[in-house]
Design a protein around this motif. Structure first.
Motif, PDB file in Angstrom:
ATOM      1  N   ASP A   1      40.214  37.472  44.631  1.00 23.53           N
ATOM      2  CA  ASP A   1      39.024  37.861  43.884  1.00 23.53           C
ATOM      3  C   ASP A   1      39.058  37.444  42.431  1.00 23.53           C
ATOM      4  OD1 ASP A   1      41.145  39.697  43.912  1.00 23.53           O
ATOM      5  OD2 ASP A   1      39.898  41.269  43.074  1.00 23.53           O
TER       6      ASP A   1
ATOM      7  N   HIS B   1      32.740  37.780  43.414  1.00 20.55           N
ATOM      8  CA  HIS B   1      33.288  39.009  43.989  1.00 20.55           C
ATOM      9  C   HIS B   1      32.756  40.275  43.340  1.00 20.55           C
ATOM     10  CE1 HIS B   1      36.353  36.343  45.803  1.00 20.55           C
ATOM     11  NE2 HIS B   1      36.408  37.284  46.721  1.00 20.55           N
ATOM     12  N   TYR B   2      32.463  40.201  42.040  1.00 16.58           N
ATOM     13  CA  TYR B   2      32.102  41.433  41.338  1.00 16.58           C
ATOM     14  C   TYR B   2      30.689  41.459  40.760  1.00 16.58           C
ATOM     15  CZ  TYR B   2      36.990  42.608  41.813  1.00 16.58           C
ATOM     16  OH  TYR B   2      38.217  42.898  42.341  1.00 16.58           O
TER      17      TYR B   2
ATOM     18  N   ASN C   1      30.183  45.942  44.247  1.00 18.98           N
ATOM     19  CA  ASN C   1      31.393  45.816  43.440  1.00 18.98           C
ATOM     20  C   ASN C   1      31.020  45.696  41.965  1.00 18.98           C
ATOM     21  OD1 ASN C   1      32.494  45.544  46.022  1.00 18.98           O
ATOM     22  ND2 ASN C   1      32.714  43.330  45.841  1.00 18.98           N
TER      23      ASN C   1
ATOM     24  N   THR D   1      35.536  48.043  44.111  1.00 19.23           N
ATOM     25  CA  THR D   1      34.900  47.373  45.235  1.00 19.23           C
ATOM     26  C   THR D   1      34.429  48.416  46.236  1.00 19.23           C
ATOM     27  OG1 THR D   1      36.966  47.116  46.477  1.00 19.23           O
ATOM     28  CG2 THR D   1      36.349  45.328  45.010  1.00 19.23           C
TER      29      THR D   1
END
Length: 250
Positions: free
Chosen positions: A95, A102-103, A109, A131
């Motif tokens: 990540d 990813h965030y 997330n 997450t």
């Protein structure tokens, strides 16, 4: 004079500082883990036996006794370092390799940074990431998370039993004991409440005493623990690092 610290969303320009903070935050646990392992009664017994063997084999040589002890201590240090370093590299290749995807692009997330002005320049001095996860996961998957595995872009449908997992929380050494860790944790808890997650969970290790103390103050309780890591079984056994899962219901 207290420095003003702001907590905000991660920005692409923060990447280098965030990765540096993450690296330092993980590797600083090596020495505490090493000293904790060396002080275990079983390891103390082995250290004394090895030192005595060196003394006898060396013909009453204190130098050889010290040499044998140093070899044993070096092996324990290697095991502790191997576990944390491999965990760090696994995360950096997962990540942390694409924070945006990813965030920031995933609404389940999030990653925040704490920024302060140091010597007239803005600097990232803290970070926290959460997450979204689904319940009913196997113990093997939980171990994978500690190893650095990431489930990105999961579909948290209505009606699912969902929770948040704290995957990162780090504060620069010079900005500790100023309440910053508490502020970052509160950000994570507030996010989980907004997302209607039923709880926030954290996988921590036995050597992270300062962080574990903060979690306890915030009402987290231990639910499970194990010694399984990505490393070989003998490395995990010698390092004696316990992975602990703690939870706080919201």
């Amino acid at each position: 004079m207290d420095q003003k610290i702001s907590i905000r969303e991660y920005a692409p320009s923060d990447q280098h500082e965030v990765i540096t903070l993450f690296r330092n935050g993980i590797l600083e646990h090596v020495y505490p883990a090493f000293f904790k392992a060396m002080s275990h009664p079983d390891h103390v017994g082995v250290a004394l036996s090895i030192s005595m063997a060196g003394y006898v084999l060396g013909g009453s040589s204190y130098f050889q006794a010290l040499l044998f002890f140093s070899a044993w201590a070096g092996l324990i240090y290697y095991c502790c370092h191997e576990i944390y370093e491999c965990y760090m590299f696994r995360r950096l290749s997962a990540d942390m390799a694409d924070v945006q995807a990813h965030y920031l692009d995933n609404p389940d997330n999030y990653l925040w940074v704490a920024a302060a002005e140091v010597d007239g320049q803005p600097k990232v001095v803290g970070m926290v990431a959460v997450t979204g996860k689904q319940e009913e996961r196997s113990s093997e998957e939980r171990v994978d998370d500690w190893n650095g595995g990431v489930i990105g872009g999961i579909d948290l449908e209505d009606g699912d039993e969902c929770y948040g997992e704290l995957v990162y929380m780090a504060v620069d050494f010079t900005f500790r004991r100023k309440g910053l860790g508490l502020q970052l944790m509160q950000k994570a808890l507030d996010f989980c409440k907004e997302r209607d997650y039923k709880k926030l969970v954290v996988d921590t290790s036995s050597s992270q005493t300062a962080a574990n103390s903060l979690y306890q103050k915030l009402g987290f309780v231990e639910t499970t623990s194990h010694r399984n890591t990505h490393a070989n079984r003998w490395i995990s056994r010698l390092a004696r690092i316990v992975v602990v899962r703690i939870e706080r219901f919201l």
